[in-house]
Design a protein around this motif. Structure first.
Motif, PDB file in Angstrom:
ATOM      1  N   ILE A  56       0.840  -1.214   0.000  1.00 23.08           N
ATOM      2  CA  ILE A  56       0.000   0.000   0.000  1.00 23.08           C
ATOM      3  C   ILE A  56       0.871   1.258   0.000  1.00 23.08           C
ATOM      4  O   ILE A  56       0.431   2.326  -0.380  1.00 23.08           O
ATOM      5  CB  ILE A  56      -0.983   0.063   1.194  1.00 23.08           C
ATOM      6  CG1 ILE A  56      -0.242   0.044   2.537  1.00 23.08           C
ATOM      7  CG2 ILE A  56      -2.007  -1.057   1.129  1.00 23.08           C
ATOM      8  CD1 ILE A  56      -1.142   0.372   3.723  1.00 23.08           C
ATOM      9  N   PHE A  57       2.133   1.116   0.454  1.00 26.46           N
ATOM     10  CA  PHE A  57       3.037   2.269   0.458  1.00 26.46           C
ATOM     11  C   PHE A  57       3.777   2.442  -0.873  1.00 26.46           C
ATOM     12  O   PHE A  57       4.549   3.375  -1.026  1.00 26.46           O
ATOM     13  CB  PHE A  57       4.075   2.121   1.578  1.00 26.46           C
ATOM     14  CG  PHE A  57       3.521   2.370   2.940  1.00 26.46           C
ATOM     15  CD1 PHE A  57       3.328   3.669   3.395  1.00 26.46           C
ATOM     16  CD2 PHE A  57       3.179   1.324   3.769  1.00 26.46           C
ATOM     17  CE1 PHE A  57       2.818   3.906   4.647  1.00 26.46           C
ATOM     18  CE2 PHE A  57       2.656   1.556   5.029  1.00 26.46           C
ATOM     19  CZ  PHE A  57       2.474   2.855   5.473  1.00 26.46           C
ATOM     20  N   ASN A  58       3.583   1.533  -1.784  1.00 23.50           N
ATOM     21  CA  ASN A  58       4.289   1.582  -3.054  1.00 23.50           C
ATOM     22  C   ASN A  58       3.621   2.609  -3.969  1.00 23.50           C
ATOM     23  O   ASN A  58       2.478   2.420  -4.392  1.00 23.50           O
ATOM     24  CB  ASN A  58       4.278   0.192  -3.685  1.00 23.50           C
ATOM     25  CG  ASN A  58       5.113   0.123  -4.938  1.00 23.50           C
ATOM     26  OD1 ASN A  58       5.588   1.144  -5.425  1.00 23.50           O
ATOM     27  ND2 ASN A  58       5.287  -1.073  -5.449  1.00 23.50           N
ATOM     28  N   TYR A  59       4.355   3.662  -4.284  1.00 23.08           N
ATOM     29  CA  TYR A  59       3.776   4.734  -5.110  1.00 23.08           C
ATOM     30  C   TYR A  59       3.356   4.208  -6.473  1.00 23.08           C
ATOM     31  O   TYR A  59       2.528   4.807  -7.151  1.00 23.08           O
ATOM     32  CB  TYR A  59       4.797   5.872  -5.302  1.00 23.08           C
ATOM     33  CG  TYR A  59       5.790   5.549  -6.370  1.00 23.08           C
ATOM     34  CD1 TYR A  59       6.880   4.719  -6.097  1.00 23.08           C
ATOM     35  CD2 TYR A  59       5.601   5.968  -7.674  1.00 23.08           C
ATOM     36  CE1 TYR A  59       7.756   4.351  -7.087  1.00 23.08           C
ATOM     37  CE2 TYR A  59       6.485   5.601  -8.673  1.00 23.08           C
ATOM     38  CZ  TYR A  59       7.556   4.794  -8.373  1.00 23.08           C
ATOM     39  OH  TYR A  59       8.414   4.409  -9.357  1.00 23.08           O
ATOM     40  N   GLU A  60       3.930   3.075  -6.888  1.00 17.59           N
ATOM     41  CA  GLU A  60       3.585   2.534  -8.206  1.00 17.59           C
ATOM     42  C   GLU A  60       2.095   2.236  -8.334  1.00 17.59           C
ATOM     43  O   GLU A  60       1.554   2.229  -9.432  1.00 17.59           O
ATOM     44  CB  GLU A  60       4.367   1.245  -8.476  1.00 17.59           C
ATOM     45  CG  GLU A  60       5.837   1.465  -8.725  1.00 17.59           C
ATOM     46  CD  GLU A  60       6.564   0.161  -9.033  1.00 17.59           C
ATOM     47  OE1 GLU A  60       6.053  -0.913  -8.656  1.00 17.59           O
ATOM     48  OE2 GLU A  60       7.637   0.220  -9.637  1.00 17.59           O
ATOM     49  N   ASN A  61       1.437   2.005  -7.205  1.00 16.40           N
ATOM     50  CA  ASN A  61       0.014   1.682  -7.219  1.00 16.40           C
ATOM     51  C   ASN A  61      -0.847   2.799  -7.763  1.00 16.40           C
ATOM     52  O   ASN A  61      -1.937   2.568  -8.264  1.00 16.40           O
ATOM     53  CB  ASN A  61      -0.485   1.355  -5.815  1.00 16.40           C
ATOM     54  CG  ASN A  61       0.038   0.028  -5.342  1.00 16.40           C
ATOM     55  OD1 ASN A  61       0.275  -0.867  -6.148  1.00 16.40           O
ATOM     56  ND2 ASN A  61       0.248  -0.100  -4.051  1.00 16.40           N
ATOM     57  N   TYR A  62      -0.394   4.020  -7.555  1.00 14.96           N
ATOM     58  CA  TYR A  62      -1.218   5.139  -8.028  1.00 14.96           C
ATOM     59  C   TYR A  62      -0.424   6.049  -8.952  1.00 14.96           C
ATOM     60  O   TYR A  62      -0.972   6.888  -9.630  1.00 14.96           O
ATOM     61  CB  TYR A  62      -1.807   5.924  -6.858  1.00 14.96           C
ATOM     62  CG  TYR A  62      -0.813   6.258  -5.780  1.00 14.96           C
ATOM     63  CD1 TYR A  62      -0.603   5.398  -4.707  1.00 14.96           C
ATOM     64  CD2 TYR A  62      -0.068   7.424  -5.856  1.00 14.96           C
ATOM     65  CE1 TYR A  62       0.339   5.692  -3.740  1.00 14.96           C
ATOM     66  CE2 TYR A  62       0.863   7.718  -4.884  1.00 14.96           C
ATOM     67  CZ  TYR A  62       1.061   6.851  -3.829  1.00 14.96           C
ATOM     68  OH  TYR A  62       1.996   7.149  -2.879  1.00 14.96           O
ATOM     69  N   GLY A  63       0.889   5.862  -8.983  1.00 13.82           N
ATOM     70  CA  GLY A  63       1.712   6.510 -10.006  1.00 13.82           C
ATOM     71  C   GLY A  63       2.133   7.925  -9.750  1.00 13.82           C
ATOM     72  O   GLY A  63       3.162   8.345 -10.242  1.00 13.82           O
ATOM     73  N   GLY A  64       1.349   8.683  -9.001  1.00 10.33           N
ATOM     74  CA  GLY A  64       1.764  10.069  -8.785  1.00 10.33           C
ATOM     75  C   GLY A  64       0.666  10.928  -8.194  1.00 10.33           C
ATOM     76  O   GLY A  64      -0.314  10.416  -7.645  1.00 10.33           O
ATOM     77  N   THR A  65       0.852  12.215  -8.305  1.00 12.99           N
ATOM     78  CA  THR A  65      -0.065  13.170  -7.683  1.00 12.99           C
ATOM     79  C   THR A  65      -0.796  13.971  -8.757  1.00 12.99           C
ATOM     80  O   THR A  65      -0.295  14.143  -9.863  1.00 12.99           O
ATOM     81  CB  THR A  65       0.712  14.164  -6.809  1.00 12.99           C
ATOM     82  OG1 THR A  65       1.619  14.875  -7.647  1.00 12.99           O
ATOM     83  CG2 THR A  65       1.487  13.462  -5.724  1.00 12.99           C
ATOM     84  N   SER A  66      -1.972  14.455  -8.404  1.00 13.01           N
ATOM     85  CA  SER A  66      -2.699  15.282  -9.363  1.00 13.01           C
ATOM     86  C   SER A  66      -2.781  16.713  -8.851  1.00 13.01           C
ATOM     87  O   SER A  66      -2.836  16.956  -7.648  1.00 13.01           O
ATOM     88  CB  SER A  66      -4.091  14.711  -9.608  1.00 13.01           C
ATOM     89  OG  SER A  66      -4.759  14.506  -8.401  1.00 13.01           O
TER      90      SER A  66
END
Lengths: 317, 317
Positions: free
Chosen positions: B261-271
């Motif tokens: 759940i801490f892996n940024y790859e799951n959501y890729g980035g910020t909007s």
């Protein structure tokens, strides 16, 4: 050394505190050279000492009454409960009868009591509180301020860097400690108004071994800072997020002793830096192990020359 | 939807970005209804598409030149490199030829480019950037601001709470999202000048479902906030410390998928929230999986009514 212990302070007091005292006496080799002053309910303390065969150790019981409760208004408690363990501990320390005082009780009351009776070191703008910060190699850096000054000026942070450097040198025996500024970018021009201005002050101060900005994504893994400087709001945020990590590791039952570096029990609490006294604040949830380590930590600070060095520096600054 | 992808942006571009595009096309069922606009070196992109048999998908290649490098000065790059993938992506989005644009390239340049060409929503004081924040139950809250505004006024944070609430409702489909203020104490009177003032604004705003202060020691374990509000400095600190946790988990080779759940790859980035455009910022280190998920995320936001709802709210506020 004479170390004062608030037996009545903490979520599990007096039992956890007395158990911690017992661990200190029976499991460390410091009991011979250190006398503990136990501030608490006389009957409870004395019967505990008798039942646990601890009366042979160097102990002084200071009877107190009117405990300060955990949720109580700090200033009112300090003003009204003059016979409480917190107030009596501070008074004894101020009279010079003990060399250090520690409490896991109402933090606000402890701070209010200390700040209203003990003077900050002359020349210092703001005292602060510090906490060990674990590093990947198993050692600890010192992070400060972790909560005493929620709003800071750049000049406060510059002085925290000095306090931290002296602490690292005198208590942790680090030669020429490396100082980093907690920030949201590596470059000097990154950050908020406070960190941008602080960066310049630290860079230009010849008494600080400044190694630059430290971003929190390097906090546990790669950095080599011995002293990490932050305003009290940010420092407290970082400290509490680290606490959350440890909780998560425990909840997920991760079997890796490495993560014990995040266990506050290892060091027991935070110390107030920059006042003419040695006062340590334990975690409200303090366990016996945490209390034992907090006493060891207090003893270590009291034996060091850190307060003298603070005074020498700021008097001549 | 028409989603623009910066093929030239990121530490491992163009390879990782193109591999991410391939994952999106071949592993999701969105490729039928979404057209990807690939902003990049024409020769490289076209030969990749041919070699990987991807020409059958809905793709438009927009040739660019003069890449903005990762360490380059943002404003200078934007001013001089008008044919770069970042500038062209923003221009296409502004002309309405694509519905969203995403880049894992030079964040400063992307932000400078967006802020200088796209207007903030009328009535909004400051746009901000948001990031998913993992919770113990495996879901994510949204944390904002995570870095666009290092120095904030209470009124900015009040508006971030509105932006976050609308985002949670429209993109994450949370009814009546719970809003918490990131702070160093639970009580309203705790915190720094900014959070104390913000607490009062949030408490008194009838359009926010405010549940109070959130201390970071409850960040991953117990809290139930859907929206977590902070100034950009503090938000960035918290985000980066979480990144550090994940690195530590990996370094220690902890075998527990929960920590993914801490892996940024799951959501890729910020909007970026609060501008009249849909622009997403990928992590500089973006892997193919991260790029794939960033495209999915962009598609999801572009399909939602979040921008319309932002405009409706602030125009009438």
């Amino acid at each position: 050394m004479k170390i004062g212990v608030d037996v009545q302070g903490g979520d599990f007091a007096p039992q956890a505190v007395l158990d911690g005292v017992k661990l200190f006496l029976t499991e460390t080799d410091l009991a011979g050279s250190t006398t503990l002053y136990l501030f608490g309910n006389e009957e409870v303390v004395k019967s505990y000492l008798a039942e646990n065969d601890l009366e042979k150790y160097n102990l002084v019981v200071i009877p107190t009454e009117d405990d300060v409760e955990m949720g109580e208004s700090p200033t009112r408690a300090i003003a009204k409960k003059r016979k409480s363990s917190i107030v009596q501990g501070i008074v004894y320390h101020q009279k010079g009868e003990i060399d250090a005082f520690l409490s896991a009780g109402n933090t606000g009351a402890l701070l209010a009591g200390v700040m209203s009776t003990v003077k900050p070191i002359a020349g210092l703008l703001r005292p602060c509180i510090s906490s060990p910060m674990p590093k990947f190699n198993g050692t600890y850096g010192v992070l400060l301020d972790v909560g005493l000054n929620a709003d800071c000026k750049p000049e406060y942070l510059e002085q925290f860097a000095i306090l931290g450097s002296i602490y690292a040198r005198e208590v942790q025996h680090v030669e020429n400690p490396k100082v980093a500024l907690l920030n949201i970018g590596e470059e000097p021009e990154k950050g908020n108004l406070l960190t941008k201005a602080t960066h310049q002050l630290l860079k230009n101060n010849p008494n600080i071994n400044f190694i630059g900005n430290l971003e929190p994504n390097h906090l546990f893994c790669e950095h080599e800072a011995d002293v990490i400087v932050a305003d009290g709001f940010t420092g407290n945020i970082v400290l509490k997020e680290a606490e959350s990590i440890y909780k998560l590791i425990k909840q997920r039952k991760v079997q890796d002793d490495f993560f014990e570096i995040f266990n506050y029990e290892n060091y027991g609490g935070t110390s107030i830096l920059g006042i003419d006294a040695t006062v340590l604040i334990g975690h409200g949830h303090s366990s016996p192990v945490a209390i034992k380590n907090l006493i060891i930590h207090a003893d270590e600070i009291a034996r060091s020359h850190v307060r003298t060095k603070f005074k020498e520096y700021f008097e001549n600054a």
